[in-house]
Design a protein around this motif. Sequence first.
Motif, PDB file in Angstrom:
ATOM      1  N   ILE A 152       0.755  -1.349   0.036  1.00  0.00           N
ATOM      2  CA  ILE A 152       0.181  -0.092   0.088  1.00  0.00           C
ATOM      3  C   ILE A 152       0.995   1.354   0.093  1.00  0.00           C
ATOM      4  N   ASP A 153       0.374   2.226  -1.011  1.00  0.00           N
ATOM      5  CA  ASP A 153       1.523   3.355  -1.090  1.00  0.00           C
ATOM      6  C   ASP A 153       1.351   4.419   0.135  1.00  0.00           C
ATOM      7  N   ALA A 154       0.151   4.378   0.861  1.00  0.00           N
ATOM      8  CA  ALA A 154      -0.239   5.479   1.861  1.00  0.00           C
ATOM      9  C   ALA A 154      -1.221   5.040   2.696  1.00  0.00           C
ATOM     10  N   HIS A 155      -0.990   5.163   4.041  1.00  0.00           N
ATOM     11  CA  HIS A 155      -1.901   4.822   5.362  1.00  0.00           C
ATOM     12  C   HIS A 155      -2.326   6.255   5.787  1.00  0.00           C
ATOM     13  N   LEU A 156      -3.680   6.728   5.671  1.00  0.00           N
ATOM     14  CA  LEU A 156      -4.155   7.918   5.867  1.00  0.00           C
ATOM     15  C   LEU A 156      -4.815   7.586   7.338  1.00  0.00           C
ATOM     16  N   ALA A 157      -4.541   8.364   8.428  1.00  0.00           N
ATOM     17  CA  ALA A 157      -4.903   8.380   9.783  1.00  0.00           C
ATOM     18  C   ALA A 157      -5.591   9.522  10.254  1.00  0.00           C
ATOM     19  N   ALA A 158      -6.829   9.415  11.012  1.00  0.00           N
ATOM     20  CA  ALA A 158      -7.683  10.548  11.463  1.00  0.00           C
ATOM     21  C   ALA A 158      -6.791  11.156  12.664  1.00  0.00           C
ATOM     22  N   HIS A 159      -5.617  10.704  13.245  1.00  0.00           N
ATOM     23  CA  HIS A 159      -5.011  11.416  14.379  1.00  0.00           C
ATOM     24  C   HIS A 159      -3.950  10.662  14.571  1.00  0.00           C
ATOM     25  N   ALA A 160      -2.951  11.465  15.277  1.00  0.00           N
ATOM     26  CA  ALA A 160      -1.541  11.105  15.485  1.00  0.00           C
ATOM     27  C   ALA A 160      -1.292   9.704  16.308  1.00  0.00           C
ATOM     28  N   ILE A 161      -2.491   9.471  16.954  1.00  0.00           N
ATOM     29  CA  ILE A 161      -2.530   7.850  17.751  1.00  0.00           C
ATOM     30  C   ILE A 161      -2.556   6.862  16.714  1.00  0.00           C
ATOM     31  N   PRO A 162      -3.481   6.631  15.856  1.00  0.00           N
ATOM     32  CA  PRO A 162      -3.386   5.644  15.128  1.00  0.00           C
ATOM     33  C   PRO A 162      -2.428   5.624  13.959  1.00  0.00           C
ATOM     34  N   ALA A 163      -1.869   6.880  13.681  1.00  0.00           N
ATOM     35  CA  ALA A 163      -0.658   7.018  12.557  1.00  0.00           C
ATOM     36  C   ALA A 163       0.398   6.313  13.297  1.00  0.00           C
ATOM     37  N   ALA A 164       0.883   6.820  14.618  1.00  0.00           N
ATOM     38  CA  ALA A 164       1.789   6.034  15.319  1.00  0.00           C
ATOM     39  C   ALA A 164       1.685   4.621  15.296  1.00  0.00           C
ATOM     40  N   GLN A 165       0.634   4.166  15.474  1.00  0.00           N
ATOM     41  CA  GLN A 165       0.342   2.543  15.634  1.00  0.00           C
ATOM     42  C   GLN A 165       0.612   1.947  14.284  1.00  0.00           C
ATOM     43  N   ALA A 166       0.071   2.631  13.345  1.00  0.00           N
ATOM     44  CA  ALA A 166       0.456   2.098  11.907  1.00  0.00           C
ATOM     45  C   ALA A 166       1.607   2.125  11.668  1.00  0.00           C
ATOM     46  N   HIS A 167       2.601   3.217  11.915  1.00  0.00           N
ATOM     47  CA  HIS A 167       4.026   3.425  11.785  1.00  0.00           C
ATOM     48  C   HIS A 167       4.502   2.183  12.475  1.00  0.00           C
ATOM     49  N   GLU A 168       4.475   2.098  13.677  1.00  0.00           N
ATOM     50  CA  GLU A 168       4.763   0.757  14.439  1.00  0.00           C
ATOM     51  C   GLU A 168       4.774  -0.721  13.760  1.00  0.00           C
ATOM     52  N   GLN A 169       3.654  -0.707  13.013  1.00  0.00           N
ATOM     53  CA  GLN A 169       3.428  -2.105  12.608  1.00  0.00           C
ATOM     54  C   GLN A 169       4.175  -2.078  11.231  1.00  0.00           C
TER      55      GLN A 169
END
Length: 479
Positions: A152-169
């Motif tokens: 997947i080219d980009a994962h778009l998140a509503a907030h910094a918390i899910p963004a950080a979780q996605a990055h960690e994954q």
Amino acid sequence: MPHSDSPTRITVISASMGAGHDGAATELTRHLTAAGFLVDRHDFLDLLPARIGKLLSGAYLRLLTWAPAGYQRIYAATEHERRPNPAVRALLRGAERRTLATVTPDTRAVVSTYPGASQVLGALRLRGRLAIPALTYLTDFSVHSLWVAPGIDAHLAAHAIPAAQAHEQGAAGVTVTGPMTDPRFTPADEDERRAARTRFGLPPDTPLALLVAGSWGVGPVREAAAEILGTGVALPVVVCGRNHALAERLRADGIAHVHGWVDDMPGLMHACDVLVQNAGGLTSLEALAGGLPVVSYRCIPGHGQTNAAALDEAGLAPWIREPDRLAPTLTELLHGPRGRAQREAGLALFTAAPGPVPAVTTMARGPLSATALPSQRRPVAARPAVAFDVSGLPTRVPADGLAGVPSDAPRSVPVEALRLPVAARFAARSRQARRRTVLMVAVAATLSLGIGAPLAYAYGESPGHHFGALTHYLEDDDR
């Protein structure tokens, strides 16, 4: 803006697994259409092989209703796994042909609002079969591993918390875009509040707690309604979605204000003073957009509890874990400074970033040569991550910034592995029936939100152990 004589086309793939994924896709479609794009909508459940999608939805609902403790245990066990299990990969491989068929020659980007669809799109990108950008819009406030798909080219998140979780994954192109809801969800003034209460037949001056449980009406809703009523702080107004049996039970319990499916949810939120929710999905974001304080209580297992934890960490909704905290928390939200602070935090969520549409349109309008075409594909581990700032403009991140696609991307199990040989048809029938039942339950749980082995609950042992046996059972055609 695309040229009027040749508008750009974008494909949006959701899933009718509850209403949250579809709700996000509906808003995304509306905004993209307003921006001048042609948008094709598809339900991922219709793209699965053998018309199994609707069966999976029903199986997931029954698993969540009948074995919630098992759901929680298995969700936790698979929350950080890097790849779906073999049976799920096989089923997803079977959806690739139909998924590719949704992408017409003039399509310039594909957006998924459902993790199973993201896994398929990512696999197609990795193998060079999909030559346009594929994006995932994360509809949850917490991120299970199934949301993060290599390719997947980009994962778009509503907030910094899910963004950080996605990055960690290990997600690529993680971007905080902010959320997106129906524009009807706005704060109400006193006149709108009174008019809404009259329209719904609600008392004019009593504090009202809107209790929601998703479109399926799942979870311990009756207990929550009785406990809210018992606090004396607010009257419960319960929305049961399509669960008609739940609505009848609540009325028999003496709950005065019970609704089934509500078309005018913005109006009902205008009438109420606080939202009590158990899943942390789209309804929570709609309440925040409407200036309504939100609290998580008696959450459903799995994503309901992880979403509640993420919303609590973000300061957007307290998670009440013990019944004796219900009354004081409702009092603080209804009458104290905590309620005002949460209203401000919720509204700020929608002004800090423009939502996912600018990021999607930027990638769709980009030059085709910038995408990973089959003949131009670099080694997966070497592909740089791409992020967008809050204005939606692309920015290149440092090499040690957001994670790119992992080099050990999964290979799908061929769907032929699930097919039985032509010979020995009579003996195969009973095996096929057993396999269909087991596969339906296992895949329903996994595709819904990352559960790897629902059978583990029945045996009371580790999910990994029993799913290994399940995989062998599914793949051994000679039994």
